[in-house]
Design a protein around this motif. Sequence first.
Motif, PDB file in Angstrom:
ATOM      1  N   LEU A   1       0.849  -1.201   0.000  1.00 55.79           N
ATOM      2  CA  LEU A   1       0.000   0.000   0.000  1.00 55.79           C
ATOM      3  C   LEU A   1       0.879   1.243   0.000  1.00 55.79           C
ATOM      4  N   ALA A   2       0.607   2.155  -0.927  1.00 53.21           N
ATOM      5  CA  ALA A   2       1.387   3.393  -1.040  1.00 53.21           C
ATOM      6  C   ALA A   2       1.048   4.340   0.106  1.00 53.21           C
ATOM      7  N   PRO A   3       2.025   5.193   0.467  1.00 56.10           N
ATOM      8  CA  PRO A   3       1.700   6.231   1.461  1.00 56.10           C
ATOM      9  C   PRO A   3       0.713   7.206   0.833  1.00 56.10           C
ATOM     10  N   MET A   4      -0.334   7.547   1.552  1.00 52.06           N
ATOM     11  CA  MET A   4      -1.287   8.552   1.041  1.00 52.06           C
ATOM     12  C   MET A   4      -1.765   9.396   2.210  1.00 52.06           C
ATOM     13  N   ALA A   5      -1.366  10.669   2.197  1.00 47.08           N
ATOM     14  CA  ALA A   5      -1.761  11.587   3.263  1.00 47.08           C
ATOM     15  C   ALA A   5      -3.277  11.663   3.341  1.00 47.08           C
ATOM     16  N   SER A   6      -3.800  11.650   4.552  1.00 45.84           N
ATOM     17  CA  SER A   6      -5.251  11.720   4.818  1.00 45.84           C
ATOM     18  C   SER A   6      -6.029  10.524   4.290  1.00 45.84           C
TER      19      SER A   6
ATOM     20  N   GLU B   1       0.849   7.702   6.464  1.00 46.62           N
ATOM     21  CA  GLU B   1       0.760   9.041   5.902  1.00 46.62           C
ATOM     22  C   GLU B   1       2.046   9.800   6.214  1.00 46.62           C
ATOM     23  N   MET B   2       2.455  10.676   5.293  1.00 39.93           N
ATOM     24  CA  MET B   2       3.698  11.417   5.543  1.00 39.93           C
ATOM     25  C   MET B   2       3.567  12.271   6.803  1.00 39.93           C
ATOM     26  N   ALA B   3       4.659  12.341   7.550  1.00 40.97           N
ATOM     27  CA  ALA B   3       4.673  13.149   8.777  1.00 40.97           C
ATOM     28  C   ALA B   3       5.815  14.157   8.672  1.00 40.97           C
TER      29      ALA B   3
ATOM     30  N   VAL C   1       6.822   4.087   8.325  1.00 38.41           N
ATOM     31  CA  VAL C   1       6.316   5.444   8.532  1.00 38.41           C
ATOM     32  C   VAL C   1       7.119   6.353   7.608  1.00 38.41           C
ATOM     33  N   GLN C   2       6.461   7.372   7.117  1.00 37.89           N
ATOM     34  CA  GLN C   2       7.143   8.237   6.148  1.00 37.89           C
ATOM     35  C   GLN C   2       7.360   9.631   6.708  1.00 37.89           C
ATOM     36  N   LEU C   3       8.545  10.160   6.481  1.00 33.18           N
ATOM     37  CA  LEU C   3       8.881  11.505   6.963  1.00 33.18           C
ATOM     38  C   LEU C   3       9.159  12.420   5.784  1.00 33.18           C
TER      39      LEU C   3
ATOM     40  N   ILE D   1      11.557   7.943   3.353  1.00 37.20           N
ATOM     41  CA  ILE D   1      11.801   9.375   3.163  1.00 37.20           C
ATOM     42  C   ILE D   1      11.064   9.846   1.919  1.00 37.20           C
ATOM     43  N   ASN D   2      10.235  10.852   2.087  1.00 34.68           N
ATOM     44  CA  ASN D   2       9.398  11.360   0.999  1.00 34.68           C
ATOM     45  C   ASN D   2      10.204  12.312   0.113  1.00 34.68           C
ATOM     46  N   CYS D   3      10.426  11.900  -1.126  1.00 34.47           N
ATOM     47  CA  CYS D   3      11.100  12.771  -2.105  1.00 34.47           C
ATOM     48  C   CYS D   3      10.187  12.925  -3.317  1.00 34.47           C
TER      49      CYS D   3
ATOM     50  N   VAL E   1      13.412   5.041   0.452  1.00 34.02           N
ATOM     51  CA  VAL E   1      13.271   6.381  -0.117  1.00 34.02           C
ATOM     52  C   VAL E   1      12.247   6.319  -1.249  1.00 34.02           C
ATOM     53  N   LYS E   2      11.323   7.262  -1.271  1.00 39.34           N
ATOM     54  CA  LYS E   2      10.330   7.275  -2.359  1.00 39.34           C
ATOM     55  C   LYS E   2      10.571   8.505  -3.224  1.00 39.34           C
ATOM     56  N   ILE E   3      10.853   8.249  -4.490  1.00 39.96           N
ATOM     57  CA  ILE E   3      11.224   9.333  -5.403  1.00 39.96           C
ATOM     58  C   ILE E   3      10.200   9.424  -6.537  1.00 39.96           C
TER      59      ILE E   3
ATOM     60  N   VAL F   1       9.774   4.094  -6.797  1.00 37.55           N
ATOM     61  CA  VAL F   1       9.741   5.092  -7.874  1.00 37.55           C
ATOM     62  C   VAL F   1       8.302   5.329  -8.317  1.00 37.55           C
ATOM     63  N   HIS F   2       7.784   6.527  -8.049  1.00 31.53           N
ATOM     64  CA  HIS F   2       6.501   6.927  -8.640  1.00 31.53           C
ATOM     65  C   HIS F   2       6.872   7.468 -10.025  1.00 31.53           C
ATOM     66  N   ALA F   3       6.401   6.758 -11.046  1.00 33.67           N
ATOM     67  CA  ALA F   3       6.925   6.976 -12.401  1.00 33.67           C
ATOM     68  C   ALA F   3       6.286   8.172 -13.103  1.00 33.67           C
TER      69      ALA F   3
ATOM     70  N   GLY G   1       8.107  -0.448  -7.756  1.00 30.28           N
ATOM     71  CA  GLY G   1       7.479   0.286  -8.858  1.00 30.28           C
ATOM     72  C   GLY G   1       6.132   0.822  -8.427  1.00 30.28           C
ATOM     73  N   ASN G   2       5.833   2.044  -8.869  1.00 29.13           N
ATOM     74  CA  ASN G   2       4.564   2.674  -8.451  1.00 29.13           C
ATOM     75  C   ASN G   2       4.028   3.597  -9.548  1.00 29.13           C
ATOM     76  N   GLY G   3       2.734   3.499  -9.740  1.00 28.75           N
ATOM     77  CA  GLY G   3       2.048   4.410 -10.657  1.00 28.75           C
ATOM     78  C   GLY G   3       1.062   3.692 -11.539  1.00 28.75           C
ATOM     79  N   ASP G   4      -0.234   3.974 -11.311  1.00 29.57           N
ATOM     80  CA  ASP G   4      -1.320   3.512 -12.187  1.00 29.57           C
ATOM     81  C   ASP G   4      -1.663   2.033 -12.092  1.00 29.57           C
ATOM     82  N   VAL G   5      -1.128   1.295 -11.151  1.00 30.37           N
ATOM     83  CA  VAL G   5      -1.545  -0.104 -11.040  1.00 30.37           C
ATOM     84  C   VAL G   5      -2.958  -0.108 -10.447  1.00 30.37           C
ATOM     85  N   ASP G   6      -3.895  -0.634 -11.227  1.00 34.77           N
ATOM     86  CA  ASP G   6      -5.295  -0.601 -10.777  1.00 34.77           C
ATOM     87  C   ASP G   6      -5.995  -1.943 -10.942  1.00 34.77           C
TER      88      ASP G   6
ATOM     89  N   GLY H   1      -1.597   2.704  -4.872  1.00 32.40           N
ATOM     90  CA  GLY H   1      -2.181   3.786  -4.088  1.00 32.40           C
ATOM     91  C   GLY H   1      -3.670   3.920  -4.334  1.00 32.40           C
ATOM     92  N   ARG H   2      -4.027   4.759  -5.303  1.00 32.92           N
ATOM     93  CA  ARG H   2      -5.437   5.150  -5.488  1.00 32.92           C
ATOM     94  C   ARG H   2      -6.370   3.968  -5.738  1.00 32.92           C
ATOM     95  N   ALA H   3      -5.855   2.930  -6.381  1.00 32.51           N
ATOM     96  CA  ALA H   3      -6.753   1.810  -6.703  1.00 32.51           C
ATOM     97  C   ALA H   3      -7.197   1.044  -5.456  1.00 32.51           C
TER      98      ALA H   3
HETATM   99  C1  LIG Z   1      -4.563  11.334  -1.723  1.00 33.29           C
HETATM  100  C2  LIG Z   1      -3.112  11.007  -1.967  1.00 33.29           C
HETATM  101  C3  LIG Z   1      -2.185  11.253  -0.969  1.00 33.29           C
HETATM  102  C4  LIG Z   1      -0.838  10.947  -1.181  1.00 33.29           C
HETATM  103  N1  LIG Z   1       0.050  11.147  -0.150  1.00 33.29           N
HETATM  104  C5  LIG Z   1       1.338  10.747  -0.305  1.00 33.29           C
HETATM  105  C6  LIG Z   1       2.244  10.819   0.778  1.00 33.29           C
HETATM  106  O1  LIG Z   1       1.899  11.215   1.907  1.00 33.29           O
HETATM  107  N2  LIG Z   1       3.524  10.415   0.560  1.00 33.29           N
HETATM  108  C7  LIG Z   1       3.935   9.955  -0.675  1.00 33.29           C
HETATM  109  O2  LIG Z   1       5.107   9.587  -0.824  1.00 33.29           O
HETATM  110  N3  LIG Z   1       3.094   9.856  -1.700  1.00 33.29           N
HETATM  111  C8  LIG Z   1       1.807  10.229  -1.548  1.00 33.29           C
HETATM  112  N4  LIG Z   1       0.933  10.074  -2.586  1.00 33.29           N
HETATM  113  C9  LIG Z   1       1.387   9.453  -3.842  1.00 33.29           C
HETATM  114  C10 LIG Z   1       1.130   7.954  -3.811  1.00 33.29           C
HETATM  115  O3  LIG Z   1       1.897   7.325  -2.816  1.00 33.29           O
HETATM  116  C11 LIG Z   1       1.480   7.330  -5.173  1.00 33.29           C
HETATM  117  O4  LIG Z   1       2.830   7.578  -5.442  1.00 33.29           O
HETATM  118  C12 LIG Z   1       0.642   7.892  -6.322  1.00 33.29           C
HETATM  119  O5  LIG Z   1      -0.719   7.990  -5.964  1.00 33.29           O
HETATM  120  C13 LIG Z   1       0.779   7.012  -7.578  1.00 33.29           C
HETATM  121  O6  LIG Z   1       0.359   5.690  -7.319  1.00 33.29           O
HETATM  122  P1  LIG Z   1      -1.105   5.156  -7.790  1.00 33.29           P
HETATM  123  O7  LIG Z   1      -1.217   5.430  -9.260  1.00 33.29           O
HETATM  124  O8  LIG Z   1      -1.087   3.691  -7.453  1.00 33.29           O
HETATM  125  O9  LIG Z   1      -2.111   5.952  -7.029  1.00 33.29           O
HETATM  126  C14 LIG Z   1      -0.410  10.397  -2.421  1.00 33.29           C
HETATM  127  C15 LIG Z   1      -1.355  10.171  -3.421  1.00 33.29           C
HETATM  128  C16 LIG Z   1      -2.687  10.460  -3.214  1.00 33.29           C
HETATM  129  C17 LIG Z   1      -3.680  10.186  -4.308  1.00 33.29           C
END
Ligand SMILES: Cc1cc2nc3c(=O)[nH]c(=O)nc-3n(C[C@H](O)[C@H](O)[C@H](O)COP(=O)(O)O)c2cc1C
Length: 324
Positions: free
Chosen positions: A17-22, A43-45, A72-74, A99-101, A141-143, A171-173, A202-207, A227-229
């Motif tokens: 599961l990707a980090p997603m704030a809120s 969630e990032m802190a 946990v992500q900083l 580490i959030n980059c 590290v997440k870039i 890597v969020h691509a 690998g990260n991005g658009d996997v649904d 993440g979003r999926a």
């Molecule tokens: C609502 C939301 C909050 C997010 N918060 C973070 C975050 O706190 N830290 C982070 O590294 N990425 C954050 N992301 C990015 C996701 O971790 C991920 O890289 C991005 O959504 C692409 O993956 P996906 O296509 O599977 O959603 C967030 C994305 C969304 C949609």
Amino acid sequence: MQTVKIGNHIIEKTASLAPMASVADKAMRIMCKKFGAAMVTGEMASAKGLCYSDRKTAELLCTDDFERPMAVQLFGSEPEFMAKAAVIASSYKPDFIDINCGCPVPKVAGNGSGSALMKDIPLLGRIVEAVVKAVDIPVTVKIRKGWDENSVNAVEAAKAAEQSGAAAVAVHARTKNQMYLGRADLDIIALVKQSVKIPVIGNGDVDSAESCKYMYDYTGCDLVMVGRAACGRPWIFSEIRHFLETGEALNPPSAEKQLQIMEEHIRLLCQYKGEYIGMKEARKHTAWYLKGRPGAAKLRNRCGTLSTLLDFEDMLNDIKNSEQ
Ligand SMILES: Cc1cc2nc3c(=O)[nH]c(=O)nc-3n(C[C@H](O)[C@H](O)[C@H](O)COP(=O)(O)O)c2cc1C
């Protein structure tokens, strides 16, 4: 199931599961874990928030043993603060510090943190090094792909992270300028994978289970992050696991079962955050869960008005009655 070793943790090569704030709070993480997420990130802190003893920031770090392995992500831009925050964060006993980059939002990137670190790779390296020195758990590290299309530097960033002691790189691509738009560029994940020895996530658009397998096959990455999926669909992790294990698609839970899963999630939210905050946050989660059901547009409006568990129960009953 194949595995990947990150630090001293053996992780199944399904999806994390990707980090997603809120969004990726404890309730969400537990739901995803129940459906077999290989690992979860919170969630990032804010590093400064932690160093200045901000209670709300610290609450983001609370974890449950059920979530393991979890990160946990900083975010921050100063090595000293990041190191100090990592020590505080590690007292909450996560398995990894991430580490959030990659965060593009102005209040983060505008302060030199998150995706802004993609514009200053030496600083990114110093931050990773400082955090690695400060804690005795693995640091990931997440870039992003880069800041914009004219400065694609994920390989350089991943190498700097590796040289500074990172245990893995996600890597969020997409570039920072793309935010969340446009297709994720799987070639950049493949390129990073060929350029470093540490595991690449690998990260991005996997649904779907199929797109997850495609990302593994196309990029050679060591783990896939979703993440979003997973929003309103935590069962995507069991679909992915099943497909990778058997090559066959797993049917999603029945419409009735999906309501039960939503209810479990919302009750967890209220348990962890109290009914007032829990129900505010339940508005978006319920709208995600109910997407695609009969009368979804009306339901979405109703989700936006939920304030109490009683409101939620009423809505649930109305849905059950109308779908009988
Ligand atoms: C609502 C939301 C909050 C997010 N918060 C973070 C975050 O706190 N830290 C982070 O590294 N990425 C954050 N992301 C990015 C996701 O971790 C991920 O890289 C991005 O959504 C692409 O993956 P996906 O296509 O599977 O959603 C967030 C994305 C969304 C949609």
